[in-house]
Structure formats: structure tokens, C-alpha cells
Design a protein around this motif. Structure first.
Motif, PDB file in Angstrom:
ATOM      1  N   SER A  86       0.854  -1.193   0.000  1.00  8.46           N
ATOM      2  CA  SER A  86       0.000   0.000   0.000  1.00  8.46           C
ATOM      3  C   SER A  86       0.887   1.239   0.000  1.00  8.46           C
ATOM      4  CB  SER A  86      -0.892   0.019   1.247  1.00  8.46           C
ATOM      5  OG  SER A  86      -0.099   0.225   2.408  1.00  8.46           O
ATOM      6  N   GLY A  87       0.275   2.376  -0.220  1.00  7.12           N
ATOM      7  CA  GLY A  87       1.024   3.630  -0.141  1.00  7.12           C
ATOM      8  C   GLY A  87       1.586   3.857   1.254  1.00  7.12           C
ATOM      9  N   HIS A  88       0.783   3.513   2.260  1.00  9.47           N
ATOM     10  CA  HIS A  88       1.269   3.686   3.633  1.00  9.47           C
ATOM     11  C   HIS A  88       2.453   2.778   3.934  1.00  9.47           C
ATOM     12  CE1 HIS A  88      -1.238   6.783   4.775  1.00  9.47           C
ATOM     13  NE2 HIS A  88      -1.789   6.313   5.860  1.00  9.47           N
ATOM     14  N   GLN A  91       5.501   4.434   2.535  1.00  8.41           N
ATOM     15  CA  GLN A  91       5.977   5.515   3.415  1.00  8.41           C
ATOM     16  C   GLN A  91       6.710   4.948   4.628  1.00  8.41           C
ATOM     17  OE1 GLN A  91       2.551   8.736   2.091  1.00  8.41           O
ATOM     18  NE2 GLN A  91       2.513   7.999   4.190  1.00  8.41           N
ATOM     19  N   SER A 115      -1.782  10.190   5.952  1.00  5.06           N
ATOM     20  CA  SER A 115      -0.348  10.422   6.177  1.00  5.06           C
ATOM     21  C   SER A 115      -0.146  11.280   7.418  1.00  5.06           C
ATOM     22  CB  SER A 115       0.275  11.109   4.951  1.00  5.06           C
ATOM     23  OG  SER A 115       0.118  10.283   3.819  1.00  5.06           O
ATOM     24  N   GLU A 155       3.994  16.439  -0.635  1.00  6.28           N
ATOM     25  CA  GLU A 155       3.245  15.901  -1.771  1.00  6.28           C
ATOM     26  C   GLU A 155       3.434  16.873  -2.936  1.00  6.28           C
ATOM     27  OE1 GLU A 155      -0.804  15.460  -0.400  1.00  6.28           O
ATOM     28  OE2 GLU A 155      -0.300  13.736   0.844  1.00  6.28           O
ATOM     29  N   ASN A 159      -3.249  16.437  -1.476  1.00  4.95           N
ATOM     30  CA  ASN A 159      -4.560  15.805  -1.318  1.00  4.95           C
ATOM     31  C   ASN A 159      -5.093  16.212   0.055  1.00  4.95           C
ATOM     32  OD1 ASN A 159      -6.720  14.080  -0.997  1.00  4.95           O
ATOM     33  ND2 ASN A 159      -5.550  12.191  -1.140  1.00  4.95           N
ATOM     34  N   ASP A 184       5.728  12.522  -2.218  1.00  5.35           N
ATOM     35  CA  ASP A 184       4.573  11.671  -2.508  1.00  5.35           C
ATOM     36  C   ASP A 184       3.938  12.211  -3.792  1.00  5.35           C
ATOM     37  OD1 ASP A 184       2.080  10.503  -2.699  1.00  5.35           O
ATOM     38  OD2 ASP A 184       1.603  10.678  -0.567  1.00  5.35           O
ATOM     39  N   THR A 186       1.515  10.730  -5.598  1.00  6.76           N
ATOM     40  CA  THR A 186       0.278   9.980  -5.848  1.00  6.76           C
ATOM     41  C   THR A 186      -0.740  10.770  -6.663  1.00  6.76           C
ATOM     42  OG1 THR A 186       0.551   8.768  -3.778  1.00  6.76           O
ATOM     43  CG2 THR A 186      -1.670   8.846  -4.707  1.00  6.76           C
ATOM     44  N   MET A 187      -1.003  12.003  -6.269  1.00 11.40           N
ATOM     45  CA  MET A 187      -2.109  12.773  -6.859  1.00 11.40           C
ATOM     46  C   MET A 187      -1.798  13.214  -8.285  1.00 11.40           C
ATOM     47  SD  MET A 187      -4.839  14.078  -4.898  1.00 11.40           S
ATOM     48  CE  MET A 187      -4.767  15.859  -5.032  1.00 11.40           C
ATOM     49  N   SER A 206       1.060   5.965  -3.646  1.00  8.83           N
ATOM     50  CA  SER A 206       0.006   4.996  -3.456  1.00  8.83           C
ATOM     51  C   SER A 206      -0.383   4.526  -4.854  1.00  8.83           C
ATOM     52  CB  SER A 206      -1.199   5.625  -2.760  1.00  8.83           C
ATOM     53  OG  SER A 206      -2.290   4.728  -2.836  1.00  8.83           O
ATOM     54  N   THR A 208      -2.574   2.498  -5.415  1.00  8.75           N
ATOM     55  CA  THR A 208      -4.021   2.320  -5.276  1.00  8.75           C
ATOM     56  C   THR A 208      -4.806   3.358  -6.080  1.00  8.75           C
ATOM     57  OG1 THR A 208      -3.437   1.790  -2.976  1.00  8.75           O
ATOM     58  CG2 THR A 208      -5.767   2.043  -3.477  1.00  8.75           C
ATOM     59  N   LYS A 209      -4.213   4.493  -6.336  1.00  8.46           N
ATOM     60  CA  LYS A 209      -4.922   5.628  -6.930  1.00  8.46           C
ATOM     61  C   LYS A 209      -4.714   5.634  -8.451  1.00  8.46           C
ATOM     62  CE  LYS A 209      -5.680   6.354  -2.588  1.00  8.46           C
ATOM     63  NZ  LYS A 209      -4.913   7.307  -1.795  1.00  8.46           N
ATOM     64  N   GLY A 219      -1.864  -0.932  -3.505  1.00  8.02           N
ATOM     65  CA  GLY A 219      -0.432  -1.099  -3.721  1.00  8.02           C
ATOM     66  C   GLY A 219       0.290   0.198  -3.430  1.00  8.02           C
ATOM     67  N   ILE A 371      -9.601   8.129  -4.306  1.00  8.75           N
ATOM     68  CA  ILE A 371      -9.423   9.013  -5.460  1.00  8.75           C
ATOM     69  C   ILE A 371      -8.782   8.177  -6.562  1.00  8.75           C
ATOM     70  CG2 ILE A 371      -9.137  11.142  -4.116  1.00  8.75           C
ATOM     71  CD1 ILE A 371      -6.049  10.772  -4.588  1.00  8.75           C
TER      72      ILE A 371
HETATM   73  C1  PLP Z   1      -4.158   7.172  -0.615  1.00  8.13           C
HETATM   74  C2  PLP Z   1      -2.943   7.966  -0.393  1.00  8.13           C
HETATM   75  C3  PLP Z   1      -1.888   7.499   0.398  1.00  8.13           C
HETATM   76  C4  PLP Z   1      -1.944   6.167   1.100  1.00  8.13           C
HETATM   77  O1  PLP Z   1      -1.980   5.114   0.198  1.00  8.13           O
HETATM   78  P1  PLP Z   1      -2.704   3.707   0.502  1.00  8.13           P
HETATM   79  O2  PLP Z   1      -2.464   2.937  -0.746  1.00  8.13           O
HETATM   80  O3  PLP Z   1      -4.142   3.996   0.773  1.00  8.13           O
HETATM   81  O4  PLP Z   1      -2.009   3.142   1.695  1.00  8.13           O
HETATM   82  C5  PLP Z   1      -0.773   8.293   0.556  1.00  8.13           C
HETATM   83  N1  PLP Z   1      -0.697   9.488  -0.030  1.00  8.13           N
HETATM   84  C6  PLP Z   1      -1.693   9.982  -0.800  1.00  8.13           C
HETATM   85  C7  PLP Z   1      -1.538  11.330  -1.426  1.00  8.13           C
HETATM   86  C8  PLP Z   1      -2.846   9.254  -1.004  1.00  8.13           C
HETATM   87  O5  PLP Z   1      -3.832   9.758  -1.754  1.00  8.13           O
END
Ligand code: PLP
Length: 427
Positions: A86-88, A91, A115, A155, A159, A184, A186-187, A206, A208-209, A219, A371
Motif C-alpha cells: 500500500s502507499g502507507h 511511506q 499520512s 506531496e 490531497n 509523494d 500519488t495525486m 500509493s 491504489t490511486k 499497492g 481518489i
Molecule cells: C491514498 C494515499 C496514500 C496512502 O496510500 P494507501 O495505498 O491507501 O495506503 C498516501 N498518499 C496519498 C496522497 C494518497 O492519496
């Protein structure tokens, strides 16, 4: 991939992958196995001693995960990557590699709510302290740094606030103080922003997004930029000192510009255990193939939706960096010229109650805590993702009581706007 200097869309489809050598399978197979047979006892010993790279056990590495790692590293322009559950988890492993008890790091205040919780609470149990700074004021990070500071964390696109950060200015602060910058991404995803090109040393996601992109698999990944000198200061012992786990091997000396990714794998992931399943790695890899197409469509749709909402008399404000009049627009143009992404926040004139009613009246949008799905998503952060924060923290994270967050999907934009319109009319 024979092409020289392939472009981003080519990398998104091909990087790290080749037809399966035993079966000819063109798509990357799901190597759904826990373990891998050794050639002989010497081979096994070399793998365990890190004298040779190879598969041992899926907690540490797996061929499906390896393709995902190579692909994300290529898209971000890093030297190596490590995919995790996961993203967490990404981290946690990034900080585990560089922190020791009693040390601290400086993080931007306006982060993803999860976070803020992870850094402010769970990390305290490891003896890792977080100090907060305002992402819009790079000098503020400098003011928080002391002799125990190990890194800066931001970030690229916050987010839920939807604001771009001056990555290079924060990187300059970090590097002047001998610290790595962790971003980070992710966004934004690497389609919009590549933080390593702007001075970042480590990128985390993450998956996952937007990278997975379909709201079906968890993931995370960390990407080693290969730029930071982990031995210069002596403050990163996991990288610069002999490791008892590997007969005195010094990881930075041995692995050079991908030592961070190796350390996160063979010390962090090996011992803490948040491995990604091969199936999820496969799903995310498939998602990444269409990242450029999806991210452009997400951004184009979001820009049209933001413009439309801005003109609606029940909307108090729209916070979207892609609008020319937005205070964050210049940074968006500088760092993310292809678009401003999918996620942004709005405020309803009726405040908390109107926000709640608006979310409940939407039909095409799904009301949920995610998201970066193909589908349009909506949430009221103050009562959900940012609920654990104090009201001051909520406001500084861009998640005050009147705020509604949209993650605009890739449906027809006319249908998205029609849904927003019918719900606003009912308030
Ligand atoms: C969702 C998210 C995370 C955490 O990721 P997970 O896959 O839910 O553990 C970290 N940073 C940002 C910006 C996110 O949107």
C-alpha cells in the motif's frame, strides 16, 4: 523494448516487460507462487548473501512485482523501485530506511489525512518525530530543521487541497542542509509531474490511486532517484554502515545509486513484511498501460467541471490550479503543463449541511473514500478522511467543514456535469 529513448506512453506500456521466456506469454504472467527453486546450494547461498540477484521468496521479490517496479522506476526516471502492499507501507519503509529512534523529519502540513495520522501517531511508536511546515513557504521547512532532522517530505500535488508545490525550492532547502527530499507523487502521477527532475531524491506512490487507476487493487511503491549521498554525513547507518544481517556488507558502498531501494527491500520489506501480492501487481501493471490516456482525460474533465462549478450560484469557491485565475496556477503551469489533475475541492455556500446534501444527491458520483478511479468520486473530508484531525489541522490540510472533494472520472463530461447540476438544484 528496442526503441532508443522511448517516450512516456511507450514506457507506460513496455518498460520492464518482455515476452515470458518459457511460454512466450505476451502479457506479464501472474507468478502466483510463494517461493522459487534454487539451482544448487551455492546459488542459494549467493542469493541469501546478496552476492547475486534472484528470487527467493515472494515477501522479498517476485517476477510480477519486478516488472511493476521497473516500469514505475522508468516512468519516474529513477534508478530502481520497490513495490509494496500500500502507499502507507511505502511511506513506512521509506522512513524505516533513513530514520533511527529520536530523529525527526519535516513534512508539509497539507498532506493526505492518512499520512498526517501515520506520521503524527503510528511513527511516534518507532521514536520518529514529525515537524510540520507550510508547503507554500520553503523557508518554513528550513526553520524546522535541527541536528536530528533526517529528511523533508512533501506531496507534489496536495490531497485534498489540490495545490502544486514548488518542489525545486523545497529540494534546495533540503540539499543545503544535507537532507534528502521525499515526494509523494500519488495525486499527480508521473504523467503530470516527475519530482526527480525537480530535485527530489525519493518518490513514493500509493499505486491504489491513479497508477492502478481502476479502484480495484491496493499497492504502493518507492522510487530511488539515485541522487542522494547516503554516506556523506554518517547519519544514515542502514545505508552507510556494515550490516550484521549481511556479514558486514555496506549497502551504499556495494549498491551505489540504488542502495536506498535495496535497503528498503532487504532490511525493510524483508523484516517488516508488507509485500504486494503478485495479483495486485498484475492489476496495477495493467492499469499503468493506460495511465497517459486516463490522466489526460481526468485532467481535461476536471478542468471543464471546475470551470462549470465556478459559475454556479450555489458554489462559494472552487480550488482548482488549472483555472487561470487560481493563485496556484503559475506553479501548475511550471510543474504540470499537461493539466492540473483530477482531484480538487469546492465549498458550498450553504456550508456543512449543504455539502452533505450535495454529496447525498449525486447519482453518477460514488460517495466513498478514494481518489483516482475511472469513476467519478466524491467525499466530505471533514466527516470522513480528515475526521481524526483537530479542526485547525482540518483547515490547514484544506479539509474544513464546508469542503467537498471531487475526484473527477473519465466518463463523458456532459454526464458528470448533469449529475452535479441535478444535485445542486435540489439543495
Ligand atoms: C491514498 C494515499 C496514500 C496512502 O496510500 P494507501 O495505498 O491507501 O495506503 C498516501 N498518499 C496519498 C496522497 C494518497 O492519496
Amino acid at each position: 523494448m528496442a526503441t532508443q529513448n522511448p517516450g512516456f506512453s511507450t514506457l507506460a506500456v513496455h518498460a520492464g516487460a518482455a515476452p515470458d521466456p518459457t511460454t512466450g506469454a505476451r502479457a506479464t504472467p501472474i507468478y502466483q507462487t510463494t517461493s522459487f527453486v534454487f539451482n544448487d546450494a551455492d546459488h542459494a547461498a549467493a542469493l541469501f548473501g546478496l552476492q547475486q540477484f534472484g528470487n527467493i521468496y515472494t515477501r522479498i521479490m517476485n517476477p510480477t512485482q519486478a516488472v511493476l517496479e521497473e516500469r514505475v522506476a522508468a516512468l519516474e526516471g529513477g534508478t530502481a523501485a520497490l513495490a509494496v502492499a500500500s502507499g502507507h507501507a511505502a511511506q513506512m519503509l521509506a522512513f524505516h530506511t533513513i530514520m533511527t529512534p529520536g530523529r525527526n523529519f519535516v513534512a508539509a502540513r497539507g498532506l493526505y489525512g492518512g499520512s498526517i495520522n501515520q506520521f503524527g501517531h503510528a511513527f511516534q511508536n518507532f521514536g520518529w518525530q514529525v515537524r510540520w511546515a507550510d508547503a507554500a513557504d520553503p523557508a518554513g521547512f528550513d526553520a524546522q530543521i535541527d541536528d536530528n532532522t533526517q529528511a523533508i517530505f512533501i506531496e507534489s500535488l496536495a490531497n485534498p487541497g489540490g495545490t502544486f508545490v514548488d518542489i525545486q525550492a523545497v529540494a534546495d532547502v533540503a540539499h543545503r542542509r544535507g537532507l534528502p527530499l521525499i515526494v509523494d507523487n500519488t495525486m499527480a502521477s508521473p504523467y503530470l509531474v516527475r519530482p526527480l527532475e525537480h530535485g527530489a531524491d525519493i518518490v513514493i506512490h500509493s499505486l491504489t490511486k491513479f497508477l492502478g487507476g481502476h479502484g480495484n487493487s491496493m499497492g504502493g511503491v518507492l522510487v530511488d532517484g539515485g541522487t542522494f549521498d547516503w554516506s556523506a554525513s554518517g547519519r544514515y547507518p542502514m545505508l552507510s554502515e556494515p550490516r550484521p544481517e549481511y556479514a558486514g556488507l555496506v549497502l551504499h558502498q556495494t549498491f551505489g545509486n540504488f542502495a536506498f531501494a535495496i535497503a528498503a527491500r532487504v532490511l525493510g520489506l524483508r523484516d517488516l513484511g508488507p509485500a504486494i501480492s503478485p495479483f495486485n501487481a498484475f492489476m496495477i501493471l495493467t492499469g499503468i498501460e493506460t495511465l497517459p490516456l486516463r490522466m489526460q482525460k481526468h485532467s481535461d474533465n476536471a478542468a471543464a467541471v471546475a470551470r462549470w462549478l465556478k459559475g454556479h450560484d450555489k458554489i462559494a469557491w472552487v480550488n482548482y490550479a488549472g483555472l487561470e485565475e487560481d493563485p496556484n496556477h503559475a506553479l501548475q503551469q511550471q510543474y504540470s503543463p499537461n493539466g492540473a489533475g483530477s482531484v480538487f475541492t469546492i465549498g458550498l455556500k450553504g456550508g456543512y449541511e449543504a455539502g452533505k446534501g450535495f454529496v447525498e444527491g449525486l447519482k453518477l458520483f460514488s460517495h466513498l473514500a478514494n481518489i483516482g478511479d475511472t469513476r467519478s468520486l466524491v467525499i466530505h473530508p471533514a466527516s470522513t478522511t480528515h475526521r481524526q484531525l483537530t479542526s485547525d489541522q482540518q483547515v490547514s490540510a484544506g479539509a474544513g467543514p464546508d469542503v467537498v472533494r471531487l475526484s473527477v472520472g473519465i466518463e463523458d463530461v456532459a454526464d458528470i456535469i448533469a449529475d452535479l447540476q441535478q444535485s445542486l438544484e435540489r439543495i
